[in-house]
Design an enzyme around this catalytic site. Structure first.
Site, PDB file in Angstrom:
ATOM      1  CE  LYS A  22      -2.407   2.801   3.381  1.00  0.00           C
ATOM      2  NZ  LYS A  22      -1.358   3.428   4.197  1.00  0.00           N
ATOM      3  CG  ASN A  23       2.278   2.887   3.491  1.00  0.00           C
ATOM      4  OD1 ASN A  23       1.132   3.276   3.220  1.00  0.00           O
ATOM      5  ND2 ASN A  23       2.676   2.656   4.728  1.00  0.00           N
ATOM      6  CB  CYS A 116      -4.741   6.797   9.815  1.00  0.00           C
ATOM      7  SG  CYS A 116      -5.384   5.360   8.947  1.00  0.00           S
ATOM      8  NE  ARG A 121       0.190  10.459   9.524  1.00  0.00           N
ATOM      9  CZ  ARG A 121      -0.315   9.505   8.732  1.00  0.00           C
ATOM     10  NH1 ARG A 121      -1.602   9.249   8.744  1.00  0.00           N
ATOM     11  NH2 ARG A 121       0.464   8.820   7.938  1.00  0.00           N
ATOM     12  CG  ASP A 304       2.667   1.670   9.352  1.00  0.00           C
ATOM     13  OD1 ASP A 304       2.286   2.614  10.048  1.00  0.00           O
ATOM     14  OD2 ASP A 304       3.128   1.809   8.196  1.00  0.00           O
ATOM     15  NE  ARG A 396      -7.135   5.284   3.888  1.00  0.00           N
ATOM     16  CZ  ARG A 396      -6.244   5.873   4.644  1.00  0.00           C
ATOM     17  NH1 ARG A 396      -6.556   6.319   5.816  1.00  0.00           N
ATOM     18  NH2 ARG A 396      -5.009   6.049   4.207  1.00  0.00           N
TER      19      ARG A 396
HETATM   20  N1  EPU Z   1       7.184  14.319  10.421  1.00  0.00           N
HETATM   21  C1  EPU Z   1       7.428  15.643  10.676  1.00  0.00           C
HETATM   22  N2  EPU Z   1       7.464  16.513   9.611  1.00  0.00           N
HETATM   23  C2  EPU Z   1       7.268  16.111   8.337  1.00  0.00           C
HETATM   24  C3  EPU Z   1       7.022  14.749   8.088  1.00  0.00           C
HETATM   25  C4  EPU Z   1       6.991  13.872   9.165  1.00  0.00           C
HETATM   26  O1  EPU Z   1       7.593  16.044  11.819  1.00  0.00           O
HETATM   27  O2  EPU Z   1       7.326  16.957   7.428  1.00  0.00           O
HETATM   28  C5  EPU Z   1       7.162  13.357  11.529  1.00  0.00           C
HETATM   29  C6  EPU Z   1       5.812  12.666  11.689  1.00  0.00           C
HETATM   30  O3  EPU Z   1       4.915  13.423  12.476  1.00  0.00           O
HETATM   31  C7  EPU Z   1       6.203  11.359  12.331  1.00  0.00           C
HETATM   32  C8  EPU Z   1       7.571  11.059  11.714  1.00  0.00           C
HETATM   33  O4  EPU Z   1       8.060  12.301  11.219  1.00  0.00           O
HETATM   34  O5  EPU Z   1       6.355  11.519  13.705  1.00  0.00           O
HETATM   35  C9  EPU Z   1       7.571  10.049  10.581  1.00  0.00           C
HETATM   36  O6  EPU Z   1       6.607  10.429   9.601  1.00  0.00           O
HETATM   37  P1  EPU Z   1       6.712  10.026   8.074  1.00  0.00           P
HETATM   38  O7  EPU Z   1       6.758  11.267   7.258  1.00  0.00           O
HETATM   39  O8  EPU Z   1       7.804   9.027   7.898  1.00  0.00           O
HETATM   40  O9  EPU Z   1       5.321   9.327   7.847  1.00  0.00           O
HETATM   41  P2  EPU Z   1       4.397   9.459   6.587  1.00  0.00           P
HETATM   42  O10 EPU Z   1       5.217   9.511   5.350  1.00  0.00           O
HETATM   43  O11 EPU Z   1       3.368  10.489   6.782  1.00  0.00           O
HETATM   44  C10 EPU Z   1       4.323   6.900   6.135  1.00  0.00           C
HETATM   45  C11 EPU Z   1       3.240   5.880   6.015  1.00  0.00           C
HETATM   46  C12 EPU Z   1       2.651   5.579   7.371  1.00  0.00           C
HETATM   47  C13 EPU Z   1       3.764   5.121   8.305  1.00  0.00           C
HETATM   48  C14 EPU Z   1       4.894   6.165   8.345  1.00  0.00           C
HETATM   49  C15 EPU Z   1       6.093   5.717   9.165  1.00  0.00           C
HETATM   50  C16 EPU Z   1       2.336   6.386   3.832  1.00  0.00           C
HETATM   51  C17 EPU Z   1       1.217   6.907   3.037  1.00  0.00           C
HETATM   52  N3  EPU Z   1       2.196   6.399   5.147  1.00  0.00           N
HETATM   53  O12 EPU Z   1       3.679   8.058   6.646  1.00  0.00           O
HETATM   54  O13 EPU Z   1       1.733   4.529   7.172  1.00  0.00           O
HETATM   55  O14 EPU Z   1       3.243   4.946   9.594  1.00  0.00           O
HETATM   56  O15 EPU Z   1       5.346   6.434   7.005  1.00  0.00           O
HETATM   57  O16 EPU Z   1       6.633   4.566   8.674  1.00  0.00           O
HETATM   58  O17 EPU Z   1       3.337   5.918   3.299  1.00  0.00           O
HETATM   59  C18 EPU Z   1      -0.067   3.173   7.684  1.00  0.00           C
HETATM   60  O18 EPU Z   1       0.250   2.506   6.677  1.00  0.00           O
HETATM   61  O19 EPU Z   1      -0.923   2.791   8.531  1.00  0.00           O
HETATM   62  C19 EPU Z   1       0.586   4.446   7.896  1.00  0.00           C
HETATM   63  C20 EPU Z   1       0.116   5.373   8.730  1.00  0.00           C
END
Ligand code: EPU
Length: 427
Positions: A22-23, A116, A121, A304, A396
């Site tokens: 998915k991701n 979610c 975030r 996750d 989802r």
């Molecule tokens: N963060 C910041 N600033 C940013 C971006 C992130 O402070 O600009 C923080 C976030 O708040 C968090 C950490 O950095 O504490 C990591 O966030 P990351 O950006 O890595 O997460 P994401 O890209 O928003 C993806 C997955 C998530 C998964 C996370 C961590 C997707 C669409 N989502 O989210 O997946 O938990 O990486 O591995 O790829 C899920 O599949 O259930 C899910 C939530």
């Protein structure tokens, strides 16, 4: 709207085939915007996020023809159409339209992403990257406006290791002028998958999968065919289900190396796991012992899988401490597990699980995707019937989860909700 029922106690047996990640999927689809001819992506999971993103590609003028797991995307007629509302707000990954549209059109208007509810975030690191490449980024009434005369390669140090920011900056940088270096980049397998697609399209990317990614911008990218990697989180979820309730479960289409931190913890608990090249074979153990876990950026224990794993720990003998350092408030499943007789308390960014407790079926609500998976696992091991609402979150990210579990022998089914029940949820 539907709700899900799980009758606990049945042992799982047989083979489950894991779908595409998915991701990865949610980044690969927007990445196709950057090409100037047809891109074919194979092995996409059958989940609502893929449907929504395909529709968004059509909203901006492309075509996205889906035939089972294969999507043919023709990006030639896409335009920089603003996407401030509607579908874009439904899922977090719509933020990848920012990087991809900026990369191709040098402009984009995208609504602030949904997704979610697992705590704050922010996307400040994405924006820091876009600005470093020369874009002007403003937030106007809940939509992000990105504009650039020209994108120029830059050296970008991420203050937080972020999957989304790493991918989004790659998307914007592959067609920028000159060299971009992303330092302190995330190293998740999904980042390598996106870099592989972009490289097949003609991009020049080195170091994906390490914490320094180097990109040499190119003027154009062309179509290609790409096969997505298997979903390590779906695989991990079924592995946990099998550890909880499996007599003998074969989890097929897996890259076992992607699951190392989970497998290490399961073995520490006493679960029997056999690793093949592309499969895992898991048998539950009647006596498992408590373990502590701490979620970390890849290759650490993935956030996750924290929620599904917490359910498993309710069966283990002793006290376990689960700490989430990525999403420190990702504990909405805990109240629901408590309703089912689990003994867990949350202290700051940790949940303390006092095991073992025999879970009891109850009416519970899935507040987010992985909380939903945690509740299904709880339903499988509980006495009696568990009724789960909020299953749109689960759909989802988990393809055909009721069918896959039914094939393994689980008693799981969906029913339409009554109008009265829907009104209760909305209130
Ligand atoms: N963060 C910041 N600033 C940013 C971006 C992130 O402070 O600009 C923080 C976030 O708040 C968090 C950490 O950095 O504490 C990591 O966030 P990351 O950006 O890595 O997460 P994401 O890209 O928003 C993806 C997955 C998530 C998964 C996370 C961590 C997707 C669409 N989502 O989210 O997946 O938990 O990486 O591995 O790829 C899920 O599949 O259930 C899910 C939530």
């Amino acid at each position: 709207m539907q709700k899900l029922f799980v009758e606990g106690g049945t042992r799982l047996k047989g083979t489950v085939k894991i779908g595409g990640a998915k991701n990865s999927a949610v980044a690969l689809l927007p990445a196709t915007i950057l090409a100037d001819s047809e891109v074919i992506i194979e092995g996409l999971p059958d989940i609502s996020d893929v449907v929504i993103l395909s529709e968004l590609l059509e909203e901006i003028g492309g075509t996205a023809k889906r035939d089972q797991g294969t999507v043919h995307i023709d990006p030639t007629k896409m335009t920089s159409m603003p996407l401030p509302n509607g579908k874009v707000k439904k899922l977090r990954a719509s933020y990848y339209f920012m990087g991809a549209m900026l990369g191709r059109f040098k402009r984009a208007v995208i609504g602030l992403p949904g997704g979610c509810h697992i705590g704050p975030r922010p996307i400040d690191q994405h924006i820091k990257g876009f600005e470093a490449l020369g874009a002007e980024v403003t937030n106007e009434q809940g939509a992000i406006y990105l504009r650039a005369e020209e994108l120029t390669g830059a050296r970008i140090y991420l203050d937080v290791v972020s999957v989304g920011a790493t991918i989004n900056i790659m998307l914007a940088a592959v067609r920028a002028k000159g060299k971009t270096v992303i330092e302190n980049a995330a190293r998740e397998p999904e980042i390598i998958d996106v870099a592989t697609l972009l490289t097949s399209m003609g991009a020049k990317i080195k170091g994906a999968g390490t914490d320094v990614i180097r990109i040499e911008g190119v003027e154009t990218l062309s179509g290609c065919t790409h096969t997505i990697i298997p979903d390590r989180i779906e695989a991990g979820t079924y592995t946990i289900m099998a550890a909880a309730q499996g007599d003998d479960v074969l989890i097929d289409n897996v890259i076992p190396q992607h699951l190392e931190p989970l497998l290490a913890k399961l073995r520490e608990m006493g679960v029997d796991i056999e690793e093949g090249e592309e499969h895992l074979r898991v048998r539950r153990s009647d006596e498992t012992t408590a373990v502590d876990i701490k979620t970390l950026v890849h290759p650490g224990f993935p956030t996750d899988l924290q929620q599904p794993f917490t359910t498993l720990l309710t069966k283990a003998e002793g006290t376990s401490i689960v700490t989430d350092t990525i999403y420190t408030a990702r504990f909405k499943h805990i109240d629901e597990l408590r309703r089912m007789n689990a003994e867990i308390k949350v202290e700051g960014s940790s949940a303390i699980v006092y095991g073992p407790s025999q879970l009891q079926g109850a009416r519970v609500c899935a507040s987010d995707l992985r909380a939903g998976a945690a509740l299904i696992i709880a339903g499988l091991i509980a006495d009696g019937i568990t009724e789960i609402t909020g299953i749109e979150h689960i759909e989802r990210g988990y393809e055909q989860i009721t069918d896959k579990l039914t094939n393994l022998g689980a008693k799981i089914w969906k029913e339409e909700m009554t109008e009265e029940e829907m009104a209760q949820i909305q209130n």
